[in-house]
Design a protein around this motif. Structure first.
Motif, PDB file in Angstrom:
ATOM      1  N   PRO A 147       0.882  -1.503  -0.186  1.00 19.36           N
ATOM      2  CA  PRO A 147       0.261   0.270   0.186  1.00 19.36           C
ATOM      3  C   PRO A 147       1.013   1.699  -0.241  1.00 19.36           C
ATOM      4  CG  PRO A 147      -1.179  -1.446   1.188  1.00 19.36           C
ATOM      5  CD  PRO A 147       0.369  -2.241   1.336  1.00 19.36           C
ATOM      6  N   MET A 148       2.081   1.209   0.795  1.00 14.70           N
ATOM      7  CA  MET A 148       2.708   1.990   1.264  1.00 14.70           C
ATOM      8  C   MET A 148       3.462   3.009  -0.611  1.00 14.70           C
ATOM      9  SD  MET A 148       6.503   3.097   3.292  1.00 14.70           S
ATOM     10  CE  MET A 148       7.089   1.229   2.615  1.00 14.70           C
ATOM     11  N   ALA A 149       3.621   1.041  -1.680  1.00 17.97           N
ATOM     12  CA  ALA A 149       3.940   1.985  -2.360  1.00 17.97           C
ATOM     13  C   ALA A 149       3.271   2.218  -3.940  1.00 17.97           C
ATOM     14  CB  ALA A 149       5.333   0.249  -3.271  1.00 17.97           C
ATOM     15  N   THR A 150       2.135   2.074  -3.473  1.00 16.07           N
ATOM     16  CA  THR A 150       0.909   2.309  -4.246  1.00 16.07           C
ATOM     17  C   THR A 150       0.649   3.475  -3.935  1.00 16.07           C
ATOM     18  OG1 THR A 150       0.385   0.166  -4.185  1.00 16.07           O
ATOM     19  CG2 THR A 150      -1.298   1.655  -5.204  1.00 16.07           C
ATOM     20  N   LEU A 151       0.572   4.021  -2.572  1.00 15.12           N
ATOM     21  CA  LEU A 151       0.903   5.124  -2.519  1.00 15.12           C
ATOM     22  C   LEU A 151       2.464   6.434  -3.061  1.00 15.12           C
ATOM     23  CD1 LEU A 151      -1.489   6.921  -0.557  1.00 15.12           C
ATOM     24  CD2 LEU A 151       0.214   7.511   1.028  1.00 15.12           C
ATOM     25  N   ILE A 152       2.691   6.124  -3.128  1.00 11.16           N
ATOM     26  CA  ILE A 152       3.933   6.751  -4.099  1.00 11.16           C
ATOM     27  C   ILE A 152       3.884   7.012  -4.996  1.00 11.16           C
ATOM     28  CG2 ILE A 152       6.078   6.957  -3.848  1.00 11.16           C
ATOM     29  CD1 ILE A 152       6.928   5.481  -1.347  1.00 11.16           C
ATOM     30  N   ASP A 153       3.304   6.082  -5.566  1.00 12.59           N
ATOM     31  CA  ASP A 153       3.340   5.554  -7.082  1.00 12.59           C
ATOM     32  C   ASP A 153       2.590   6.910  -7.452  1.00 12.59           C
ATOM     33  OD1 ASP A 153       3.195   4.904  -9.894  1.00 12.59           O
ATOM     34  OD2 ASP A 153       1.204   4.475  -9.296  1.00 12.59           O
ATOM     35  N   GLN A 154       1.297   6.931  -6.430  1.00  9.09           N
ATOM     36  CA  GLN A 154       0.266   8.099  -6.875  1.00  9.09           C
ATOM     37  C   GLN A 154       0.366   9.327  -6.979  1.00  9.09           C
ATOM     38  OE1 GLN A 154      -2.774   6.414  -4.646  1.00  9.09           O
ATOM     39  NE2 GLN A 154      -3.787   4.820  -5.675  1.00  9.09           N
ATOM     40  N   HIS A 155       1.245  10.084  -5.906  1.00  7.95           N
ATOM     41  CA  HIS A 155       1.315  10.734  -5.493  1.00  7.95           C
ATOM     42  C   HIS A 155       3.042  11.242  -5.884  1.00  7.95           C
ATOM     43  CE1 HIS A 155      -1.463  10.281  -3.003  1.00  7.95           C
ATOM     44  NE2 HIS A 155      -1.454  11.752  -2.921  1.00  7.95           N
ATOM     45  N   MET A 156       3.707  10.126  -6.359  1.00  5.57           N
ATOM     46  CA  MET A 156       5.494  10.521  -6.786  1.00  5.57           C
ATOM     47  C   MET A 156       5.302  10.451  -8.386  1.00  5.57           C
ATOM     48  SD  MET A 156       6.835  11.267  -2.867  1.00  5.57           S
ATOM     49  CE  MET A 156       9.125  11.641  -4.230  1.00  5.57           C
ATOM     50  N   GLY A 157       4.727   9.040  -8.006  1.00  8.19           N
ATOM     51  CA  GLY A 157       5.335   8.349 -10.037  1.00  8.19           C
ATOM     52  C   GLY A 157       5.761   7.030  -9.335  1.00  8.19           C
ATOM     53  N   TRP A 158       5.851   6.172 -10.005  1.00  7.82           N
ATOM     54  CA  TRP A 158       6.687   4.591  -9.986  1.00  7.82           C
ATOM     55  C   TRP A 158       7.635   4.294  -9.473  1.00  7.82           C
ATOM     56  CZ3 TRP A 158       9.737   2.044 -13.193  1.00  7.82           C
ATOM     57  CH2 TRP A 158      10.474   2.634 -14.763  1.00  7.82           C
ATOM     58  N   ARG A 159       8.481   5.072 -10.083  1.00 10.88           N
ATOM     59  CA  ARG A 159       9.789   5.711 -10.194  1.00 10.88           C
ATOM     60  C   ARG A 159      10.465   5.774  -8.461  1.00 10.88           C
ATOM     61  NH1 ARG A 159      12.482   4.842 -15.286  1.00 10.88           N
ATOM     62  NH2 ARG A 159      11.262   5.019 -16.660  1.00 10.88           N
ATOM     63  N   ALA A 160       9.660   6.356  -8.187  1.00 16.60           N
ATOM     64  CA  ALA A 160       9.978   6.496  -6.385  1.00 16.60           C
ATOM     65  C   ALA A 160       9.371   5.292  -5.786  1.00 16.60           C
ATOM     66  CB  ALA A 160       9.546   7.690  -5.988  1.00 16.60           C
ATOM     67  N   SER A 161       8.706   4.895  -5.738  1.00 15.86           N
ATOM     68  CA  SER A 161       9.038   3.224  -5.353  1.00 15.86           C
ATOM     69  C   SER A 161       9.560   2.579  -5.910  1.00 15.86           C
ATOM     70  CB  SER A 161       7.190   2.765  -6.035  1.00 15.86           C
ATOM     71  OG  SER A 161       5.697   3.432  -5.563  1.00 15.86           O
ATOM     72  N   PHE A 162       9.991   2.133  -6.647  1.00 14.89           N
ATOM     73  CA  PHE A 162      11.635   1.505  -6.833  1.00 14.89           C
ATOM     74  C   PHE A 162      12.341   2.063  -6.164  1.00 14.89           C
ATOM     75  CE2 PHE A 162       8.531  -0.813 -10.223  1.00 14.89           C
ATOM     76  CZ  PHE A 162       9.090  -0.886 -10.488  1.00 14.89           C
ATOM     77  N   TRP A 163      12.698   3.014  -5.962  1.00 13.76           N
ATOM     78  CA  TRP A 163      13.584   3.496  -5.471  1.00 13.76           C
ATOM     79  C   TRP A 163      13.893   3.770  -4.123  1.00 13.76           C
ATOM     80  CZ3 TRP A 163      17.776   4.421  -7.745  1.00 13.76           C
ATOM     81  CH2 TRP A 163      17.767   4.871  -9.485  1.00 13.76           C
ATOM     82  N   LEU A 164      12.433   3.152  -3.637  1.00 11.89           N
ATOM     83  CA  LEU A 164      12.401   3.038  -1.988  1.00 11.89           C
ATOM     84  C   LEU A 164      13.027   2.090  -2.011  1.00 11.89           C
ATOM     85  CD1 LEU A 164      11.098   4.066   0.730  1.00 11.89           C
ATOM     86  CD2 LEU A 164       8.637   3.729   0.000  1.00 11.89           C
ATOM     87  N   VAL A 165      12.620   1.084  -1.972  1.00 12.49           N
ATOM     88  CA  VAL A 165      13.395  -0.103  -2.322  1.00 12.49           C
ATOM     89  C   VAL A 165      15.370  -0.487  -2.471  1.00 12.49           C
ATOM     90  CG1 VAL A 165      13.517  -2.539  -2.966  1.00 12.49           C
ATOM     91  CG2 VAL A 165      11.567  -1.733  -2.788  1.00 12.49           C
ATOM     92  N   VAL A 166      15.184   0.880  -3.622  1.00 16.66           N
ATOM     93  CA  VAL A 166      16.865   0.389  -3.505  1.00 16.66           C
ATOM     94  C   VAL A 166      17.536   0.702  -2.187  1.00 16.66           C
ATOM     95  CG1 VAL A 166      19.123   1.585  -4.609  1.00 16.66           C
ATOM     96  CG2 VAL A 166      16.927   1.075  -6.113  1.00 16.66           C
ATOM     97  N   VAL A 167      17.078   2.150  -1.172  1.00 22.22           N
ATOM     98  CA  VAL A 167      17.278   2.766  -0.145  1.00 22.22           C
ATOM     99  C   VAL A 167      17.027   1.667   1.168  1.00 22.22           C
ATOM    100  CG1 VAL A 167      16.549   4.928   1.139  1.00 22.22           C
ATOM    101  CG2 VAL A 167      17.032   5.335  -1.176  1.00 22.22           C
ATOM    102  N   LEU A 168      15.943   0.757   0.831  1.00 17.88           N
ATOM    103  CA  LEU A 168      15.734   0.409   1.970  1.00 17.88           C
ATOM    104  C   LEU A 168      16.925  -1.310   1.668  1.00 17.88           C
ATOM    105  CD1 LEU A 168      12.091  -0.187   2.010  1.00 17.88           C
ATOM    106  CD2 LEU A 168      13.257   0.532   3.900  1.00 17.88           C
TER     107      LEU A 168
END
Length: 391
Positions: A147-168
């Motif tokens: 759900p967090m990744a989906t929310l980020i996708d809706q507000h910041m774009g799908w790439r931001a969700s993928f980069w979040l996983v890189v950071v984690l």
């Protein structure tokens, strides 16, 4: 429970979030890649293929090189971060597909290494509880990560969700590098020793039970949305909170099962399969009643995926819980997930209606129960004693 066990749980949380988050951002990815929703769905399958096939082969290579578990986990997390970065930067579908296979390969190896390190860090009688913490990352990924990744996708774009996983993943690498005890080269498990564990027939029985348990769960769960909307009569807007309730039940069940999995491994699994079979039967019979359907949804959440700590504890008791044993177990679980979902859909395709996946789940849970019954009442097997003696 050592702090590093929770860090390993965070590692699994990151990996599993990446695996499933594509489902929540299909429209964005389809538009960005210029492909159909079905092709975006294949990205989940490609990840799973990487886990099932590539993970064990990579683990074999690492064992052949006699790479200690800590170093191997850091290598695989590094590969995972690189592949996820490629996916985050992808401008075409082909590059994204290759990156998803690579992340699946690295992710599967990370699962196996994390569980092997987890088993080495705690006493044998606490391995089920420790595994529950590590696998708890998988449960939290469905409740919080996706759900967090989906929310980020809706507000910041799908790439931001993928980069979040890189950071984690990068954060997990740093924490593991500093906090996981250093492995001595002499402690590295040889490939021959690992392969020797597969001669134990009880290991294959344990694998079969694991595949059937997860298959029974996902044969039903994969089709909960059309069942709840098409038969029960819930509006589509209700599905997120219904699945959220199911996810919370998974987390609660995982905690309870993990607490008792070491001491009552087989009884918990037998009881879980009995409850799963009964709940899916009632769900199938009364799918048009909202109250009963929601109640059975919660019960299946409590006794389905939450059996993971018990099935992991069983494998860890049966043989020495090395990285290859755990990685192959991860592959078996993913095979059970895919095959269960596929068989569940066959009934619908054959025209037997939306309730048919629930009956498939009942049948698979019965098979799982039958695979467990010969071990019920046996407090410890010779294989268990050998495994604990070598730990």
């Amino acid at each position: 429970m050592p702090l590093v066990v929770y860090i390993l749980g965070l590692t699994i949380f990151s990996i599993t979030t990446s695996e499933f988050m594509v489902a929540g951002m299909m429209p964005s990815l389809a538009q960005a890649m210029g492909v159909s929703l079905a092709q975006i769905g294949y990205l989940i399958s490609l990840y799973a293929i990487g886990m099932v096939i590539g993970g064990p082969l990579t683990t074999v290579a690492l064992l052949k090189l006699r790479v200690p578990n800590k170093q191997a986990l850091l290598w695989m997390l590094g590969l995972y971060a690189i592949a996820q970065s490629v996916a985050a930067s992808a401008t075409g579908y082909d590059i994204m597909a290759i990156a998803r296979v690579a992340t699946g390969v690295a992710g599967s190896a990370c699962f196996g290494m994390s569980l092997a390190i987890c088993a080495d860090l705690v006493r044998p009688e606490s391995r089920g509880r420790a595994a529950a913490v590590v696998i708890g990352g998988l449960m939290l990924a469905s409740v919080l990560g996706v759900p967090m990744a989906t929310l980020i996708d809706q507000h910041m774009g799908w790439r931001a969700s993928f980069w979040l996983v890189v950071v984690l993943a990068a954060a997990c690498m740093l924490l593991i590098a500093f906090l996981v005890p250093r492995s001595k080269p002499s402690e590295a498990v040889s490939l021959g020793d690992e392969l020797g564990e597969f001669k134990n027939p009880h290991l294959w029985t344990a694998y079969a039970s694991s595949g059937l348990i997860i298959g029974a769960t996902f044969a039903a769960f994969s089709y909960y949305t059309p069942i709840l909307t098409g038969i029960t009569g819930f509006p589509s807007s209700s599905i997120p909170w219904l699945l959220g309730v199911y996810g919370i039940a998974n987390v609660v069940g995982n905690g309870v099962v993990g607490r008792f999995a070491d001491q009552y491994t087989i009884p918990i699994m037998v009881g879980g399969m009995m409850l799963l079979g009964i709940s899916l039967t009632l769900f199938a019979l009364f799918a048009d009643h909202k109250t009963i359907s929601v109640a059975m949804l919660v019960v299946t959440g409590l006794v389905g995926m939450s059996m993971n700590p018990a099935i992991i504890a069983r494998v860890m008791k049966t043989v020495r819980p090395g990285p290859l044993v755990n990685t192959v177990h991860t592959s078996v679980i993913n095979i059970g997930l895919g095959v269960g979902s596929w068989i569940g859909g066959l009934g619908i395709a054959a025209g037997w209606g939306l309730r048919s996946p629930l009956w498939v789940g009942v049948a698979l849970s019965l098979l799982a129960l039958l695979s467990l019954l010969p071990y019920l009442g046996q407090k410890s097997r010779d294989a268990d004693a050998v495994a604990f003696g070598r730990s």
